[in-house]
Design a protein around this motif. Structure first.
Motif, PDB file in Angstrom:
ATOM      1  N   UNK A  12     -42.870 -45.709  39.538  1.00  0.00           N
ATOM      2  CA  UNK A  12     -43.417 -44.559  40.257  1.00  0.00           C
ATOM      3  C   UNK A  12     -44.644 -44.947  41.076  1.00  0.00           C
ATOM      4  N   UNK A  13     -45.508 -45.787  40.490  1.00  0.00           N
ATOM      5  CA  UNK A  13     -46.701 -46.220  41.217  1.00  0.00           C
ATOM      6  C   UNK A  13     -46.298 -47.030  42.454  1.00  0.00           C
ATOM      7  N   UNK A  14     -45.286 -47.879  42.292  1.00  0.00           N
ATOM      8  CA  UNK A  14     -44.834 -48.713  43.411  1.00  0.00           C
ATOM      9  C   UNK A  14     -44.229 -47.887  44.540  1.00  0.00           C
ATOM     10  N   UNK A  15     -43.326 -46.953  44.183  1.00  0.00           N
ATOM     11  CA  UNK A  15     -42.563 -46.235  45.205  1.00  0.00           C
ATOM     12  C   UNK A  15     -43.298 -45.020  45.762  1.00  0.00           C
ATOM     13  N   UNK A  16     -43.962 -44.260  44.888  1.00  0.00           N
ATOM     14  CA  UNK A  16     -44.567 -43.009  45.342  1.00  0.00           C
ATOM     15  C   UNK A  16     -45.935 -43.203  45.974  1.00  0.00           C
ATOM     16  N   UNK A  17     -46.752 -44.087  45.392  1.00  0.00           N
ATOM     17  CA  UNK A  17     -48.118 -44.254  45.878  1.00  0.00           C
ATOM     18  C   UNK A  17     -48.293 -45.507  46.752  1.00  0.00           C
ATOM     19  N   UNK A  18     -47.922 -46.653  46.205  1.00  0.00           N
ATOM     20  CA  UNK A  18     -48.202 -47.903  46.911  1.00  0.00           C
ATOM     21  C   UNK A  18     -47.173 -48.209  47.996  1.00  0.00           C
ATOM     22  N   UNK A  19     -45.926 -47.784  47.795  1.00  0.00           N
ATOM     23  CA  UNK A  19     -44.831 -48.026  48.744  1.00  0.00           C
ATOM     24  C   UNK A  19     -44.680 -49.528  49.040  1.00  0.00           C
ATOM     25  N   UNK A  20     -44.604 -50.285  47.948  1.00  0.00           N
ATOM     26  CA  UNK A  20     -44.458 -51.746  48.062  1.00  0.00           C
ATOM     27  C   UNK A  20     -43.480 -52.251  47.002  1.00  0.00           C
ATOM     28  N   UNK A  21     -42.943 -53.427  47.227  1.00  0.00           N
ATOM     29  CA  UNK A  21     -42.085 -54.071  46.243  1.00  0.00           C
ATOM     30  C   UNK A  21     -42.961 -54.726  45.172  1.00  0.00           C
ATOM     31  N   UNK A  22     -42.405 -54.878  43.963  1.00  0.00           N
ATOM     32  CA  UNK A  22     -43.164 -55.415  42.844  1.00  0.00           C
ATOM     33  C   UNK A  22     -43.681 -56.817  43.122  1.00  0.00           C
ATOM     34  N   UNK A  23     -42.860 -57.650  43.739  1.00  0.00           N
ATOM     35  CA  UNK A  23     -43.265 -59.035  43.987  1.00  0.00           C
ATOM     36  C   UNK A  23     -44.395 -59.135  45.013  1.00  0.00           C
ATOM     37  N   UNK A  69     -45.623 -47.464  55.821  1.00  0.00           N
ATOM     38  CA  UNK A  69     -45.251 -46.290  56.638  1.00  0.00           C
ATOM     39  C   UNK A  69     -46.467 -45.563  57.201  1.00  0.00           C
ATOM     40  N   UNK A  70     -47.656 -46.113  56.969  1.00  0.00           N
ATOM     41  CA  UNK A  70     -48.861 -45.478  57.483  1.00  0.00           C
ATOM     42  C   UNK A  70     -49.853 -45.172  56.374  1.00  0.00           C
ATOM     43  N   UNK A  71     -50.906 -44.466  56.738  1.00  0.00           N
ATOM     44  CA  UNK A  71     -51.946 -44.137  55.776  1.00  0.00           C
ATOM     45  C   UNK A  71     -51.448 -43.089  54.779  1.00  0.00           C
ATOM     46  N   UNK A  72     -51.657 -43.344  53.499  1.00  0.00           N
ATOM     47  CA  UNK A  72     -51.215 -42.444  52.441  1.00  0.00           C
ATOM     48  C   UNK A  72     -52.434 -41.904  51.707  1.00  0.00           C
ATOM     49  N   UNK A  73     -52.659 -40.623  51.819  1.00  0.00           N
ATOM     50  CA  UNK A  73     -53.780 -39.970  51.138  1.00  0.00           C
ATOM     51  C   UNK A  73     -53.234 -39.071  50.045  1.00  0.00           C
ATOM     52  N   UNK A  74     -53.727 -39.237  48.832  1.00  0.00           N
ATOM     53  CA  UNK A  74     -53.254 -38.419  47.719  1.00  0.00           C
ATOM     54  C   UNK A  74     -54.378 -38.235  46.706  1.00  0.00           C
ATOM     55  N   UNK A  98     -51.937 -39.244  37.249  1.00  0.00           N
ATOM     56  CA  UNK A  98     -51.037 -38.098  37.400  1.00  0.00           C
ATOM     57  C   UNK A  98     -51.269 -37.489  38.775  1.00  0.00           C
ATOM     58  N   UNK A  99     -50.226 -37.406  39.567  1.00  0.00           N
ATOM     59  CA  UNK A  99     -50.340 -36.901  40.938  1.00  0.00           C
ATOM     60  C   UNK A  99     -50.644 -35.402  40.938  1.00  0.00           C
ATOM     61  N   UNK A 100     -51.781 -35.017  41.526  1.00  0.00           N
ATOM     62  CA  UNK A 100     -52.160 -33.598  41.631  1.00  0.00           C
ATOM     63  C   UNK A 100     -52.385 -33.223  43.096  1.00  0.00           C
ATOM     64  N   UNK A 101     -51.759 -33.978  43.992  1.00  0.00           N
ATOM     65  CA  UNK A 101     -51.949 -33.744  45.423  1.00  0.00           C
ATOM     66  C   UNK A 101     -51.559 -32.330  45.817  1.00  0.00           C
ATOM     67  N   UNK A 102     -50.423 -31.853  45.326  1.00  0.00           N
ATOM     68  CA  UNK A 102     -49.954 -30.518  45.678  1.00  0.00           C
ATOM     69  C   UNK A 102     -50.935 -29.452  45.223  1.00  0.00           C
ATOM     70  N   UNK A 103     -51.472 -29.610  44.025  1.00  0.00           N
ATOM     71  CA  UNK A 103     -52.442 -28.643  43.501  1.00  0.00           C
ATOM     72  C   UNK A 103     -53.696 -28.599  44.359  1.00  0.00           C
ATOM     73  N   UNK A 104     -54.222 -29.773  44.702  1.00  0.00           N
ATOM     74  CA  UNK A 104     -55.455 -29.841  45.492  1.00  0.00           C
ATOM     75  C   UNK A 104     -55.240 -29.273  46.886  1.00  0.00           C
TER      76      UNK A 104
END
Length: 269
Positions: A12-23, A69-74, A98-104
């Motif tokens: 989840x950290x790789x795909x949702x936040x960092x958007x990078x491959x593990x290696x 994909x660009x700047x990611x703010x969360x 824990x992602x609380x972006x939607x709440x904020x």
């Protein structure tokens, strides 16, 4: 260690936040992967934990990362826990977020909507009128024309005002409210009006009948208020509620005292 080399990271950290491959991240210093974090608070925070061995909780912290994909703010609720060796020394730091972006962002949007409502009130989005029920003559302040998008120089008649109502609301809301007012002596309704420029707006009408000594209504005195912003806010909240309810992520809102106020189905599961 103090270089904060990334050892493990979940999917989840790789795909949702960092958007990078593990290696691309494992085995590399954190600030080498994310140099944009250098001037954010996290290097100092991690250094503090490494030196003191304390566990830190950081609520609704803002994170800005550069991704492919660009700047990611969360925003996340994060817990930083030291990993200790048998001598009590810190060998690493485990971060649970824990992602609380939607709440904020929801709270920020509601604050914005509230400000817009206050500005609307300050702009005098209200008008007064009187109607002679015997002759049908209408007298009103110039501000009433703002409710229907016409020039302040125009003296509106009751018949002209009736033409501004959305066809559906004229039948389902306005006419029914007028019928009820003959019984209760009070006219109250929210309805859509279509301005000459074809834009749709919302108004709220609240009026009361005045009676003669013989109990015959002879005049109606009332106010009309532009509630377009309020209605748009309600529509936004309903859309947001639908998004939250259909989300696969668990979303919980709390009151100021820490008690749970609402939750979606994913939180129950």
């Amino acid at each position: 260690g103090s270089n904060f080399v990334i050892e493990t990271v979940n999917k989840q950290m790789l795909t949702k936040f960092w958007q990078r491959e593990e290696e691309a991240v494992v085995g590399k210093p954190f600030l080498e992967v994310f140099p944009e974090m250098t001037h954010q608070k996290y290097p100092a925070l991690l250094t503090r934990i490494f030196k003191t061995g304390e566990t830190l909780h950081d609520a609704e912290t803002k994170i800005e990362l550069n991704t492919p994909t660009g700047k990611n703010t969360f925003y996340v609720d994060a817990t930083y826990s030291p990993l200790l060796n048998k001598h009590g020394g810190v060998t690493g730091i485990m971060v649970a977020a824990n992602d609380v972006t939607l709440t904020v962002k929801t709270r920020e949007m509601l604050k914005l909507q509230e400000t817009q409502l206050l500005l609307a009130a300050d702009a005098n989005k209200q008008a007064n009128y009187e109607m002679d029920l015997l002759s049908g003559n209408l007298t009103h302040c110039k501000n009433l024309t703002k409710m229907y998008g016409v020039s302040p120089s125009i003296n509106l008649t009751a018949q002209e005002i009736n033409t501004f109502f959305h066809p559906d609301d004229r039948v389902d809301i306005v006419e029914k409210a007028c019928t009820i007012s003959h019984i209760t002596g009070v006219l109250v309704f929210d309805a859509r009006v279509i301005w000459p420029d074809k834009t749709v707006h919302w108004i709220r009408t609240h009026a009361r009948m005045l009676y003669s000594p013989n109990n015959v209504p002879y005049k109606m005195v009332g106010t009309v208020m532009d509630i377009t912003v309020e209605k748009e806010k309600d529509e936004y909240i309903m859309k947001l509620a639908a998004i939250v309810e259909s989300s696969i992520d668990a979303i919980v809102s709390t009151r100021l005292d820490g008690s749970i106020a609402t939750w979606n189905d994913a939180a129950v599961n």
